[in-house]
Design an enzyme around this catalytic site. Structure first.
Site, PDB file in Angstrom:
ATOM      1  N   TYR A 116       0.844  -1.189   0.000  1.00 51.78           N
ATOM      2  CA  TYR A 116       0.000   0.000   0.000  1.00 51.78           C
ATOM      3  C   TYR A 116       0.887   1.249   0.000  1.00 51.78           C
ATOM      4  O   TYR A 116       1.549   1.566   0.990  1.00 51.78           O
ATOM      5  CB  TYR A 116      -0.926   0.024   1.217  1.00 51.78           C
ATOM      6  CG  TYR A 116      -1.878  -1.145   1.323  1.00 51.78           C
ATOM      7  CD1 TYR A 116      -2.164  -1.950   0.211  1.00 51.78           C
ATOM      8  CD2 TYR A 116      -2.499  -1.457   2.524  1.00 51.78           C
ATOM      9  CE1 TYR A 116      -3.040  -3.021   0.313  1.00 51.78           C
ATOM     10  CE2 TYR A 116      -3.379  -2.522   2.628  1.00 51.78           C
ATOM     11  CZ  TYR A 116      -3.639  -3.303   1.526  1.00 51.78           C
ATOM     12  OH  TYR A 116      -4.512  -4.376   1.635  1.00 51.78           O
ATOM     13  N   GLY A 156     -18.136  -3.474  -0.696  1.00 56.24           N
ATOM     14  CA  GLY A 156     -17.991  -3.493  -2.145  1.00 56.24           C
ATOM     15  C   GLY A 156     -17.213  -2.309  -2.668  1.00 56.24           C
ATOM     16  O   GLY A 156     -17.547  -1.734  -3.700  1.00 56.24           O
ATOM     17  N   PHE A 173     -19.232   0.782  -3.467  1.00 53.37           N
ATOM     18  CA  PHE A 173     -20.370   0.695  -4.378  1.00 53.37           C
ATOM     19  C   PHE A 173     -21.658   0.390  -3.623  1.00 53.37           C
ATOM     20  O   PHE A 173     -22.723   0.917  -3.941  1.00 53.37           O
ATOM     21  CB  PHE A 173     -20.111  -0.385  -5.428  1.00 53.37           C
ATOM     22  CG  PHE A 173     -21.089  -0.373  -6.569  1.00 53.37           C
ATOM     23  CD1 PHE A 173     -20.908   0.485  -7.645  1.00 53.37           C
ATOM     24  CD2 PHE A 173     -22.197  -1.215  -6.589  1.00 53.37           C
ATOM     25  CE1 PHE A 173     -21.809   0.512  -8.712  1.00 53.37           C
ATOM     26  CE2 PHE A 173     -23.093  -1.204  -7.641  1.00 53.37           C
ATOM     27  CZ  PHE A 173     -22.898  -0.333  -8.711  1.00 53.37           C
ATOM     28  N   ALA A 179     -21.689   5.443  -2.854  1.00 53.87           N
ATOM     29  CA  ALA A 179     -20.664   6.491  -2.963  1.00 53.87           C
ATOM     30  C   ALA A 179     -20.373   6.844  -4.409  1.00 53.87           C
ATOM     31  O   ALA A 179     -19.960   7.965  -4.717  1.00 53.87           O
ATOM     32  CB  ALA A 179     -19.381   6.052  -2.258  1.00 53.87           C
TER      33      ALA A 179
END
Length: 337
Positions: free
Chosen positions: A61, A211, A214, A218
Site C-alpha cells: 500500500y 464493495g 459501491f 458512494a
C-alpha cells in the site's frame, strides 16, 4: 443510530482480542484517489475511541508508505491496538511487472522492511497477502512460523486461500485469521474457505465488505464518477453496463435501510457481521475509510441486527452480480477452487 459500545472477539484460538470491526487503512495512502492526511489521522483517533483496535495495512500500500503513515499512531497506542500487515505482492519492478512471491527468502526480507517502516519490534498479525501455487505451502508457512519463533511476529494470517489451502497451512502452523473479500456482492469464499475456517477455529476478516464503496452509493459508475488514479475504474463490476445492472440489485439494501433508519453501508455491514451467526465463526470486517464521519457510521452498524425476512431479501444479490472482482482473477482463491 447512536454509536454503540463495540464488543471484542478473539482472532483464532490463541490470537489477540480485537474490536468486532476493524479498519482497512489502504485508502489512506493509495488506490482510492486523492488522500487527506489530516482527516486520515483524525479517523485513526476516532477508530480507537470507538473500540476499533484492528488496523490493517500491507507493504504494497503506497509501496510501504501506508506502514510509514501508521507508525506514529502505532507508537502512541502500541498496547491498545493490533497491527496487521501483509507480504507477497512484489512491486519493486513496477506495477506492470508485479509478482506474487511466497519464497522463504522473500518472506524474511519483507518482514524486516515492514518492521522498520512500522517502527515496531514485533508485528501482531502477519498475513500472506496472495498465494503463489508454485511454492509449497509448507515452505511458506514454515518460514512464517520461524518469524514467530524469532519473536518478530505474534500470529499468522492468510489471504485469498481456499479451504483446502487453509487446512494445509494450519497443519504446519496455527493460523489466527483468514482475510478475503466477503460482502453482499462477493460470496465465493463460502464455497470452501468459510467452512474450513469455522472447523479450524480460524477467524474470518472480510475485506471490502462495502464493495469498495459501491454498496454505499458512494459512486454509480467508476468509469465516469472516479478519477484516473482510482483503481476501481478498472474493476469490471463497477463500470458501464455491469455497474448499471449491479446498482439495480441494491434496491432491497436501500429499502431495508430506509425502514430501519439506517444507511445502506450499515445494512451491508450488518449482513457481513451476521455471517458469524450463520457459519459459526468469528467475523471481523475491515471496512476502509479516510473520514471520521464514515468511521462512526460503520461502527454503528455493529448495533444493527437484521431479521430473517431482511436476510432473505438480501440473499439473492451475490448470484446476480455482473462482472468479476478484478480484471485478472488468477491470484484469488476463486481461481483455485
Amino acid at each position: 443510530m447512536a454509536d454503540p459500545v463495540i464488543d471484542q472477539v478473539r482472532l483464532g484460538a490463541q490470537g489477540p482480542l480485537v474490536g468486532v470491526q476493524g479498519l482497512g487503512c489502504m485508502g489512506m495512502s493509495e488506490f482510492y484517489g486523492a488522500t487527506d492526511e489530516s482527516a486520515a489521522r483524525e479517523t485513526l483517533d476516532t477508530a480507537l475511541e470507538r473500540g476499533v483496535t484492528l488496523l490493517d495495512t500491507a507493504d504494497i500500500y503506497g509501496r510501504g508508505a501506508n506502514e510509514e503513515f501508521l507508525a506514529p499512531f502505532v507508537a502512541a497506542h502500541r498496547d491498545e491496538i493490533t497491527i496487521a500487515t501483509k507480504f507477497a505482492v512484489d512491486r519493486s519492478a513496477g506495477d506492470e511487472r508485479r509478482m506474487v512471491r511466497n519464497d522463504p527468502a522473500y518472506i524474511r526480507q519483507a518482514v524486516e522492511g515492514s518492521l522498520r517502516r512500522l517502527g515496531v519490534d514485533v508485528i501482531d498479525l502477519y498475513y500472506m497477502h496472495r498465494r503463489d501455487p508454485a511454492v509449497p505451502l509448507a515452505e511458506s508457512v514454515g518460514a512464517m512460523g520461524e518469524l514467530v519463533e524469532r519473536g518478530l511476529v505474534r500470529h499468522l494470517g492468510l489471504s485469498e486461500v481456499t479451504g483446502a489451502e487453509l487446512r494445509e497451512a494450519h497443519a504446519v502452523h496455527p493460523i489466527a485469521a483468514l482475510q478475503s473479500e466477503w460482502s453482499l456482492f462477493s460470496r465465493d469464499v463460502e464455497r470452501s474457505a468459510v467452512g474450513a475456517a469455522a472447523e479450524l477455529g480460524v477467524a474470518f476478516v472480510p475485506y471490502s465488505p462495502l464493495g469498495r464503496g459501491f454498496l454505499t452509493g458512494a459512486f454509480a459508475d467508476a468509469g465516469t464518477d472516479l478519477g484516473t488514479d482510482d483503481f476501481r475504474r478498472y474493476q469490471p463490476r463497477f463500470t458501464g453496463e455491469n455497474a448499471a445492472a449491479n446498482a439495480a440489485l441494491l434496491k432491497p439494501v436501500h429499502e431495508i435501510a430506509a425502514a430501519r433508519g439506517a444507511t445502506a453501508a450499515q445494512v451491508a455491514l450488518a449482513w457481513v457481521q451476521q455471517r458469524a451467526e450463520v457459519h459459526g465463526l468469528a467475523v471481523v470486517p475491515i471496512p476502509g475509510t479516510r473520514k471520521p464521519s464514515r468511521l462512526r457510521e460503520n461502527v454503528a452498524a455493529t448495533g444493527l441486527h437484521l431479521d430473517a425476512e431482511e436476510l432473505a431479501a438480501l440473499e439473492p444479490i451475490a448470484d446476480r452480480v455482473a462482472g468479476d472482482r478484478y480484471p485478472d482473477m488468477s491470484t484469488t482463491s476463486a481461481a483455485r477452487e
